[in-house]
Structures are given as structure tokens and as C-alpha cells.
Design a protein around this motif. Structure first.
Motif, PDB file in Angstrom:
ATOM      1  N   ILE A 111       4.314   5.098  10.735  1.00 52.16           N
ATOM      2  CA  ILE A 111       3.740   5.559   9.478  1.00 52.16           C
ATOM      3  C   ILE A 111       4.655   5.034   8.382  1.00 52.16           C
ATOM      4  O   ILE A 111       5.812   5.430   8.303  1.00 52.16           O
ATOM      5  CB  ILE A 111       3.682   7.093   9.408  1.00 52.16           C
ATOM      6  N   GLN A 112       4.148   4.100   7.588  1.00 53.39           N
ATOM      7  CA  GLN A 112       4.957   3.588   6.489  1.00 53.39           C
ATOM      8  C   GLN A 112       4.475   4.223   5.209  1.00 53.39           C
ATOM      9  O   GLN A 112       3.319   4.068   4.827  1.00 53.39           O
ATOM     10  CB  GLN A 112       4.790   2.071   6.387  1.00 53.39           C
ATOM     11  N   PHE A 113       5.394   4.960   4.557  1.00 51.96           N
ATOM     12  CA  PHE A 113       5.074   5.572   3.276  1.00 51.96           C
ATOM     13  C   PHE A 113       5.876   4.837   2.219  1.00 51.96           C
ATOM     14  O   PHE A 113       7.107   4.867   2.246  1.00 51.96           O
ATOM     15  CB  PHE A 113       5.419   7.055   3.305  1.00 51.96           C
ATOM     16  N   GLN A 114       5.209   4.129   1.330  1.00 48.22           N
ATOM     17  CA  GLN A 114       5.851   3.282   0.327  1.00 48.22           C
ATOM     18  C   GLN A 114       6.866   2.355   0.988  1.00 48.22           C
ATOM     19  O   GLN A 114       8.002   2.218   0.530  1.00 48.22           O
ATOM     20  CB  GLN A 114       6.526   4.145  -0.737  1.00 48.22           C
ATOM     21  N   GLY A 115       6.449   1.752   2.084  1.00 46.19           N
ATOM     22  CA  GLY A 115       7.290   0.761   2.745  1.00 46.19           C
ATOM     23  C   GLY A 115       8.369   1.344   3.645  1.00 46.19           C
ATOM     24  O   GLY A 115       9.124   0.607   4.269  1.00 46.19           O
ATOM     25  N   GLN A 116       8.468   2.677   3.725  1.00 36.50           N
ATOM     26  CA  GLN A 116       9.523   3.299   4.508  1.00 36.50           C
ATOM     27  C   GLN A 116       8.914   3.945   5.747  1.00 36.50           C
ATOM     28  O   GLN A 116       7.947   4.699   5.626  1.00 36.50           O
ATOM     29  CB  GLN A 116      10.211   4.356   3.639  1.00 36.50           C
TER      30      GLN A 116
ATOM     31  N   SER B 163       0.844  -1.201   0.000  1.00 34.97           N
ATOM     32  CA  SER B 163       0.000   0.000   0.000  1.00 34.97           C
ATOM     33  C   SER B 163       0.880   1.252   0.000  1.00 34.97           C
ATOM     34  O   SER B 163       2.061   1.205   0.344  1.00 34.97           O
ATOM     35  CB  SER B 163      -0.914  -0.001   1.217  1.00 34.97           C
ATOM     36  N   LEU B 164       0.298   2.348  -0.424  1.00 30.73           N
ATOM     37  CA  LEU B 164       1.036   3.605  -0.504  1.00 30.73           C
ATOM     38  C   LEU B 164       1.384   4.093   0.897  1.00 30.73           C
ATOM     39  O   LEU B 164       2.499   4.520   1.174  1.00 30.73           O
ATOM     40  CB  LEU B 164       0.156   4.644  -1.222  1.00 30.73           C
ATOM     41  N   LEU B 165       0.386   3.995   1.761  1.00 29.25           N
ATOM     42  CA  LEU B 165       0.568   4.533   3.103  1.00 29.25           C
ATOM     43  C   LEU B 165      -0.049   3.554   4.082  1.00 29.25           C
ATOM     44  O   LEU B 165      -1.139   3.025   3.847  1.00 29.25           O
ATOM     45  CB  LEU B 165      -0.144   5.883   3.199  1.00 29.25           C
ATOM     46  N   SER B 166       0.660   3.289   5.155  1.00 30.38           N
ATOM     47  CA  SER B 166       0.136   2.385   6.157  1.00 30.38           C
ATOM     48  C   SER B 166       0.416   2.979   7.535  1.00 30.38           C
ATOM     49  O   SER B 166       1.569   3.124   7.930  1.00 30.38           O
ATOM     50  CB  SER B 166       0.808   1.019   5.987  1.00 30.38           C
ATOM     51  N   VAL B 167      -0.656   3.340   8.222  1.00 27.65           N
ATOM     52  CA  VAL B 167      -0.514   3.970   9.533  1.00 27.65           C
ATOM     53  C   VAL B 167      -0.977   2.971  10.579  1.00 27.65           C
ATOM     54  O   VAL B 167      -2.054   2.386  10.455  1.00 27.65           O
ATOM     55  CB  VAL B 167      -1.359   5.258   9.612  1.00 27.65           C
TER      56      VAL B 167
ATOM     57  N   GLN C 148      -4.110   5.920  18.950  1.00 28.26           N
ATOM     58  CA  GLN C 148      -4.026   4.639  18.247  1.00 28.26           C
ATOM     59  C   GLN C 148      -4.796   4.628  16.925  1.00 28.26           C
ATOM     60  O   GLN C 148      -5.664   3.792  16.697  1.00 28.26           O
ATOM     61  CB  GLN C 148      -4.539   3.533  19.146  1.00 28.26           C
ATOM     62  N   VAL C 149      -4.427   5.589  16.070  1.00 27.88           N
ATOM     63  CA  VAL C 149      -5.095   5.678  14.770  1.00 27.88           C
ATOM     64  C   VAL C 149      -4.399   4.746  13.785  1.00 27.88           C
ATOM     65  O   VAL C 149      -3.175   4.772  13.656  1.00 27.88           O
ATOM     66  CB  VAL C 149      -5.060   7.142  14.269  1.00 27.88           C
ATOM     67  N   SER C 150      -5.168   3.889  13.121  1.00 27.08           N
ATOM     68  CA  SER C 150      -4.599   2.983  12.120  1.00 27.08           C
ATOM     69  C   SER C 150      -5.438   3.047  10.855  1.00 27.08           C
ATOM     70  O   SER C 150      -6.669   3.026  10.929  1.00 27.08           O
ATOM     71  CB  SER C 150      -4.610   1.536  12.628  1.00 27.08           C
ATOM     72  N   PHE C 151      -4.776   3.162   9.710  1.00 26.74           N
ATOM     73  CA  PHE C 151      -5.495   3.046   8.445  1.00 26.74           C
ATOM     74  C   PHE C 151      -4.509   2.821   7.323  1.00 26.74           C
ATOM     75  O   PHE C 151      -3.295   2.979   7.498  1.00 26.74           O
ATOM     76  CB  PHE C 151      -6.366   4.274   8.161  1.00 26.74           C
ATOM     77  N   ASP C 152      -5.002   2.391   6.190  1.00 30.24           N
ATOM     78  CA  ASP C 152      -4.169   2.160   5.013  1.00 30.24           C
ATOM     79  C   ASP C 152      -4.700   2.964   3.844  1.00 30.24           C
ATOM     80  O   ASP C 152      -5.875   3.324   3.813  1.00 30.24           O
ATOM     81  CB  ASP C 152      -4.189   0.680   4.617  1.00 30.24           C
ATOM     82  N   LEU C 153      -3.804   3.229   2.911  1.00 24.94           N
ATOM     83  CA  LEU C 153      -4.224   3.918   1.706  1.00 24.94           C
ATOM     84  C   LEU C 153      -3.533   3.230   0.530  1.00 24.94           C
ATOM     85  O   LEU C 153      -2.312   3.086   0.522  1.00 24.94           O
ATOM     86  CB  LEU C 153      -3.812   5.395   1.775  1.00 24.94           C
TER      87      LEU C 153
END
Lengths: 326, 330
Positions: free
Chosen positions: B68-73, B2-6, B25-30
Motif C-alpha cells: 500500500i503506497q500512500f503518497q509514495g510511501q 497518485s495519492l494511494l496505490s494498492v 490480490q486487491v489492486s487499485f489506485d486513487l
């Protein structure tokens, strides 16, 4: 732009008129010029004759109109002491004072911007706290005391710098000799410049710091961060340019004030400028010279303020000078 | 990927009398090219979520926990210089009020060129060419002249278009738009939103749209997060959430829309107001305003669980929605 300029010039003329009126009105209260001119051995008849000759017995309005008429032709009266046109006496001393003010301005501009920016960016650093503390001391100590302290430390104590006079100046043209052309001249101007800057510099550091801190909170600075702009560019391009707008306005007024502050600095350092001359003129009750000095200083004030307003319009794109004139 | 994974993002503000939890504890994916709406009242934590993603929280706020993972980072612990390379380049943000986001003493051209130069090696002329192209994309008339102009010479709608053009300069993969039309006229709002939607669709750009306007969310986004007092209380596809909200708060929000009420009648508002972040109830944060609250709501905060087509954080959701009920449920 032109309409604004004309409007500003008319305002300046009005201010000059008021200054001349005040300057002229106080000269009656500065003592009897005859006593200084002729001493005690001259008889009363001769005195009366001289009074008549100098026009001192005329009514105030008549004297003032005459003064004004002469002033418009560049004649601000003749110094009793130097027996020369007062304006010439002042203009001879003007370069020394302007060089001193220039030196102080240079110090203020070169130091206040980096110090102000630094204390705004790192408000909690020990160095920032030290600068802020020192600035309070600088503002609080009167110029003449700072000057004497500097002489005590750097001239008497260490013997690094000369304590009085302009030293070895280089002639440029006319009455203008410069201190900035050789080492001895520079050594002589360092302490007087710092003494003169000692009040304005802390003032400007604090002003720049306060403005800068406010600007750094703004949305456009946050937005610049969001664009990935480097911090130095955010500080010195985005923030500093907005910080300097109010600083320029205050700065213009302060340059005029500094010309007035030179009286103290020049006296302590025996600097042969207008300020020193003014103090001597007061001691000698040289009324034409005193009045002429007030008018020249007022003129410098008015000119710097007008120039600063025009510069402000150039720096701040939201001020359209053309619109202001309409 | 995913593009973004929180995951479990928690943001705290260090206050004089202890920490205040602004995000809990906010979690979501984009996914790539997906458009996500974040809705909620003022103070629910929407904007803080946006600024956390940019790693731009200003003190005293800080990310206390989560990734916060943005493009896996992972970008939470990224050094400043590395984060700067992402900001404005791969991830860009549109601010709320275009009247104050552009620097008043720099020309539009300067502000566009500096953004390009911060991320790419370009000459001024090349950068200006790109800027003109992007200004054209956002339908700015005579873009060459705009470059010389200062922000105050342009209208609010025009300025927001320029902000959008700046955001597009480096072809980002993710755009975060924090209430991009709140400060604009109603007539301009629709234009700007349409433009944003068109640009995101054509370039397959991920969008996080922060707003309090459910109408905008329903038109613009694929998925929606509903936030309340720093938590996500409902998440799912936008259509499901608008048509069949599960959480009593979301139901209240939708019922409060003017379209849900006959003309001349009072709008159905949710009683009470959102708790201050310094005094969030220890159970469900919505419990004091909720008509269905029970003892368990008062004592334990609800977990976010899958229910029907969405995820929802409510103890009583099964009772409220057992089978599809007739008529209004709130």
C-alpha cells in the motif's frame, strides 16, 4: 440531585431500621447476660431483681421500642464488661479499624489498577499469566491463613516486620491515634493491611482485567486508534475511565465488606480495633456491645454504598442524578 | 504520483484450522482529490480493505502480501509510531455507527482537542479554536457549547457530523468512510452524504466510500470498485459501471434495485448467497450463482482484464457483451 439524595437517605434509614431489628432480635439467643454480669454466688432473688432493673423481663416489643428510642439519642446500651456506653467503646476502637481498612484500600487501589490494566493489555505475557495464577491463589486462601503465613515468613523467618499490635502510634485528636505518622507505625500496619487486602486485591485485578479487555474491543477504542492517539492515552484515558464505572460500584460494596473482614485480620495480628473487640465481646456474651457493633458496621455499609452511588453519578456523565430522583 | 496505490493486497485471518483469505490480490489506485466507491455485500471485504489502508486490522487479521503506497510511501511495513503520525492526520476514517464511535465518558471537546494534540504542538485554547471552526464547517449549531457536551447528549446525525468534523481537524488528504450513514435515519443519510461530498470537493480531499448502496455511489464517486468474496470483480468509472455493468454480478446488483422493477412486482434478486470465505469455489467465486457459468468458470479463477470501458474479472464477458446487446443482458 437533591431529590435523589433525599430518596437515598430514606432508603438508608429503612435499611438501618431492619439491621437494628435483626441485631436486637438475636441478642436473646446469645446466652444469659446475668451469668457474665454477676457470677455464680448470687441468689435467684437478686438475679430476678437485676433482671427487672435491666428491663430483661419486659416483652420483646417493649424492649425493642426502648432500645430504638435510646438508639435515636445515640445510646446503644451499656457494655456489661466495660461498664461504659457501648457506642463509646466502639468509637474508641473505630480509628484503628478504619486505618487498617484505609491501608488495605490504598494497597488495592494502587496495585489493582496497574496490574489489571497490564494483564488486559498483554494477556499472553508470562508476567500476566503469573499474576492471574497468583490471584487465584490469593482468592482461595482464607485471610487468617494468609495472615499466619505472613507472620511465619516475615516476622518469624526474616524478622523484618513486627507480628502484632499497632506499635508506636501518634496521637492526632480525640480517640484517633495514627499509624501513618512514623516508621514504627507504618511497619506495624504493613502486614495487617496486606492480609486484609489479600482477597479483595486479586478480585479487583480480575475484575479490572475483564472489564478492560471488553472495553478494548469497543468501537470507540478502535476509533481512537484511527485518530492516531498514543497507546498510553488510549489505555489510561479512553479505556480505563470506561473500565472503572462498574469497578466503582463493586468497590463500594467491598469496602463495607472489608470492615467486616477485619475481625479475622485483627484477631490474628492482635490489632486493637473493632473486629478484635467484637470477638472478645462474643466470648464475654457482652450483648449490648455485640448489637452495637452490628449496628455500627451496618451503618458504615449503608453510608459507603450511598456515597459510592453518588460518586458513580459524578464519574459517569450518562447518569444524571437529577433525573434519577424524579 | 497518485495519492494511494494498492497492489496485490492480500489479507488473511489466522484461524485455528488454517488461514482464511479475506482479501485476495486487491489492486487499485486513487488520484489526489478523487472519490472512489467500494460496493459489495456484507462480507465481501469492503471494510477490511478500509481498515487495511489504515493499518488497523485487529488480530487475527493480518496483511499477508502486497503493498500500500500512500503518497509514495509504503505503509504496510511502517513502524507503529510512524503509522500513528499518518492516522487521523493525513489519512482519516469515519466509522459506521456514530452511536458507538465516540467515547461516552469524554466530552466532544476533549475528543477533538486530543486528536489535534496528537499530531500538532498546540495549546488547548488554539486547539479548541480549530475544533469550533471545524464544527461550524459541518453545520453544528452553537459549536462552543458542543465542546462541553458528552456524546449521549446529541442525536445520531449530530454525532456523525462531529465525527466528520474530527476527521477534518487535521485537513487529511484521504478520508475513508466506512458505511457512514448505515446507522442513521434515511432523512439524515442524504444530509450527511451531501455534507461529505461538499467538503471533499471544496478541499480536494480523496475519498474512499465503502457502502452497499449503489445509489449513494452513483451520486458521490468518480470511480467504483465492485467486490465479491474478497476480490475486485469489476472496476471503472462510476458512470460506466452503473449504466453498462459488465460482470454478471454487477448486472444482478443493478437489476435488483427497486427502481429497475415496476411497482408491485417482485424485486429481481440474485439467486443464492455469497460463499463463506472458508469455502470459496476454486474457479470463479461467483460461478455457483451465475447463469452464464461454463466449465472454465468452474475450474479457473478469472483474471481482471480491461473490457469495454472498465476492468472486469469474468471469463464469459466477451460472450455476454460482444456487441452492445439489445434489451436486458442478465
Amino acid at each position: 440531585m437533591l431529590a435523589y439524595l433525599v430518596k437515598r437517605i430514606f432508603q438508608a434509614i429503612g435499611v438501618m431500621f431492619v439491621i437494628s431489628l435483626i441485631g436486637f432480635a438475636i441478642q436473646d439467643n446469645l446466652g444469659d447476660p446475668l451469668r457474665e454480669l454477676v457470677g455464680q454466688s448470687v441468689t435467684e432473688e437478686v438475679r430476678q431483681e437485676l433482671r427487672e432493673e435491666l428491663g430483661l423481663n419486659d416483652s420483646f416489643t417493649k424492649q425493642y421500642t426502648r432500645f430504638l428510642g435510646n438508639a435515636l439519642h445515640g445510646d446503644l446500651g451499656t457494655s456489661y464488661f466495660f461498664k461504659e456506653p457501648a457506642l463509646d467503646v466502639i468509637l474508641k476502637k473505630l480509628p484503628a479499624t478504619l486505618e487498617l481498612v484505609f491501608g488495605a484500600t490504598l494497597i488495592i487501589v494502587c496495585l489493582s489498577v496497574p496490574l489489571g490494566v497490564m494483564t488486559a493489555i498483554r494477556p499472553n505475557a508470562i508476567l500476566s499469566k503469573f499474576i492471574m495464577g497468583a490471584s487465584i491463589i490469593g482468592i482461595s486462601i482464607p485471610v487468617f491463613l494468609t495472615a499466619i503465613l505472613m507472620i511465619y515468613v516475615f516476622s518469624v523467618g526474616y524478622g523484618w516486620l513486627p507480628s502484632f499490635g499497632r506499635g508506636d502510634v501518634v496521637h492526632v485528636f480525640g480517640d484517633w491515634d495514627t499509624n501513618f505518622a512514623n516508621v514504627d507505625g507504618l511497619r506495624h500496619i504493613i502486614m495487617p493491611s496486606f492480609a486484609l487486602a489479600s482477597i479483595m486485591l486479586p478480585l479487583f485485578v480480575r475484575l479490572i482485567r475483564a472489564e478492560m479487555m471488553e472495553v478494548l474491543q469497543s468501537e470507540y477504542v478502535k476509533y481512537a486508534r484511527a485518530k492516531g492517539i498514543r497507546p498510553w492515552r488510549i489505555y489510561f484515558v479512553h479505556a480505563l475511565k470506561n473500565t472503572l464505572l462498574p469497578v466503582i460500584t463493586v468497590g463500594g460494596v467491598q469496602i463495607g465488606t472489608m470492615v467486616a473482614y477485619t475481625i479475622l485480620t485483627e484477631t490474628v495480628f492482635q490489632w486493637p480495633g473493632m473486629g478484635f473487640m467484637f470477638l472478645e465481646a462474643v466470648n464475654r456474651v457482652d450483648t449490648p456491645l455485640i448489637v452495637a457493633y452490628l449496628i455500627v458496621v451496618g451503618f458504615i455499609f449503608v453510608v459507603t454504598n450511598t456515597v459510592v452511588d453518588l460518586i458513580y453519578g459524578l464519574v459517569n456523565p450518562t447518569v444524571k442524578l437529577a433525573r434519577l430522583g424524579a | 504520483m497518485s495519492l494511494l496505490s494498492v497492489r496485490d493486497l492480500t489479507v488473511k485471518f489466522a484461524m485455528r484450522d488454517g488461514n482464511v483469505t479475506a482479501l485476495n490480490q486487491v489492486s487499485f489506485d486513487l488520484a489526489r482529490g478523487e472519490r472512489l466507491g467500494i460496493v459489495g455485500e456484507s462480507g465481501a471485504g469492503k471494510s477490511i480493505t478500509g481498515f487495511s489502508l489504515m493499518n488497523l486490522l485487529s488480530s487475527p487479521g493480518y496483511i499477508a502480501d502486497g503493498t500500500i503506497q500512500f503518497q509514495g510511501q509504503d505503509i504496510v511495513n511502517l513502524p507503529d509510531a510512524k503509522m500513528r503520525n499518518i492516522r487521523g492526520n493525513r489519512m482519516a476514517m469515519i466509522f459506521q455507527d456514530p452511536m458507538v464511535t465516540l467515547n461516552p465518558v469524554l466530552t466532544i471537546g476533549q475528543q477533538m482537542v486530543e486528536t489535534l494534540k496528537a499530531h500538532r504542538r498546540l495549546s488547548k485554547a488554539e486547539a479548541e479554536q480549530i475544533a469550533i471552526m471545524k464544527l461550524r464547517q459541518v453545520y453544528i449549531p452553537s459549536p462552543e457549547e458542543r465542546l462541553m457536551q458528552y456524546p449521549h447528549e446529541l442525536s445520531g446525525g449530530m454525532r456523525q457530523r462531529i465525527v466528520i468534523a474530527i476527521v477534518l481537524l487535521l485537513d487529511p488528504e484521504l478520508i475513508i468512510a466506512d458505511e457512514p450513514t448505515t446507522a442513521l435515519d434515511v432523512t439524515i443519510q442524504a444530509d450527511i452524504m451531501e455534507l461529505l461530498l461538499e467538503l471533499c470537493q471544496s478541499a480536494k480531499v480523496g475519498l474512499i466510500l465503502i457502502t452497499h448502496d449503489l445509489g449513494v455511489v452513483s451520486q458521490m464517486t468518480d470511480r467504483t470498485l465492485v467486490m465479491y468474496a474478497g476480490r475486485i470483480i469489476e472496476a471503472g468509472s462510476t458512470r460506466e459501471i452503473i449504466n453498462d455493468p459488465q460482470h454478471p454480478y454487477t448486472q444482478g446488483l443493478i437489476n435488483a434495485l427497486p427502481q429497475q422493477t415496476a411497482p408491485g412486482q417482485r424485486l429481481k434478486q440474485i439467486p443464492g448467497s455469497m460463499p463463506s470465505l472458508t469455502a470459496v469455489p476454486k474457479g470463479c467465486p461467483f460461478e455457483p450463482r451465475c447463469a452464464f457459468a461454463t466449465d472454465v468458470c468452474r475450474s479457473t479463477p478469472p483474471e481482471i482484464v480491461r473490457h469495454a470501458h472498465v476492468e472486469v474479472a469474468c471469463h464469459e464477458v466477451n460472450r455476454l457483451h460482444a456487441p452492445q446487446q439489445e434489451g436486458q443482458s442478465a
